[in-house]
Design an enzyme around this catalytic site. Structure first.
Site, short mmCIF file in Angstrom:
data_model
loop_
_atom_site.label_atom_id
_atom_site.label_comp_id
_atom_site.label_asym_id
_atom_site.label_seq_id
_atom_site.Cartn_x
_atom_site.Cartn_y
_atom_site.Cartn_z
N HIS A 298 0.83 -1.60 -0.16
CA HIS A 298 -0.10 0.37 -0.10
C HIS A 298 1.08 0.99 0.11
O HIS A 298 0.92 2.12 -0.67
CB HIS A 298 -0.80 0.37 1.28
N GLU A 299 1.84 1.27 0.94
CA GLU A 299 2.47 2.46 1.43
C GLU A 299 3.72 2.45 -0.05
O GLU A 299 4.13 3.68 -0.57
CB GLU A 299 3.49 2.45 2.07
N HIS B 229 1.99 4.54 -2.84
CA HIS B 229 2.06 5.50 -3.14
C HIS B 229 3.12 6.49 -3.49
O HIS B 229 2.80 7.07 -4.51
CB HIS B 229 1.50 5.53 -1.30
#
Length: 208
Positions: free
Chosen positions: A16-17, A20
């Site tokens: 997820h990170e 980003h």
């Protein structure tokens, strides 16, 4: 079951990170890259307290990736894509999980594998879809709120920023009080199963 949850969340948070950071980098912001966040290494993304809670209660959080929208040529569009990249990465992990699951079924390998493999896959599928839905909620500091921030006019965005702390407080109240049975729980009991069922039917038709 707890080890499966922990492993799933560590993978889900890291991807997820990373998503980003990767999208931000592609749009010209190397802030996350310079801080070592453009990686899938969980040690670069996990928050100490959030990680501790994973082992205690099976849920936690990661460190938010730093993003400097002033590096973007089109700040609004780039920021929206950066924000949505995280939740979409969790949805893609679920898609990959279904591909693996039905691949095992289609090849007959399912008959030789121990049951805990499928227990893990079920948890992996559910939690990643749940994270996809959860992170799109329109409350700070979630990605859904950031997306709305960049969709509304500048003057509305300024007001949202001014009252952001109160939105975060309201969100916490909705999550950690009995009110969650009227707000968050219905999402997990209706929306998440609906998405899982749709994906399941799609891959069933595709593989079998």
């Amino acid at each position: 079951m707890i080890p499966y949850v922990v492993i799933t969340l560590i993978v889900a948070f890291s991807v997820h990170e990373f998503a980003h950071a990767w999208v931000a980098y592609k749009f010209g912001d190397d802030t996350a890259k310079n801080q070592g966040r453009l990686t899938l290494n969980p040690m670069k993304h996990l928050d100490p307290f959030g990680t501790l809670l994973i082992f205690i209660i099976g849920f936690g959080w990661a460190r938010p990736v730093p993003v400097n929208r002033f590096f973007f040529k089109n700040p609004r569009l780039a920021s929206i894509l950066v924000s949505i990249a995280g939740p979409l990465s969790n949805l893609m992990l679920s898609v990959l999980g279904f591909v693996l699951l039905y691949g095992l079924v289609a090849t007959g390998a399912v008959e030789t594998l121990p049951s805990y493999v499928f227990e893990f896959l079920n948890i992996f599928l559910y939690l990643n879809v749940a994270l996809f839905v959860f992170n799109l909620l329109p409350f700070p500091p979630l990605d859904g709120y950031r997306i709305i921030e960049d969709l509304v006019p500048v003057n509305v965005r300024a007001k949202m920023t001014q009252y952001e702390q109160y939105g975060a407080l309201i969100f916490l109240i909705l999550v950690i009080t009995p009110l969650d049975q009227y707000t968050i729980d219905p999402l997990y009991s209706t929306v998440v199963p609906s998405i899982l069922s749709t994906l399941d039917q799609f891959f069933y038709q595709l593989f079998l």
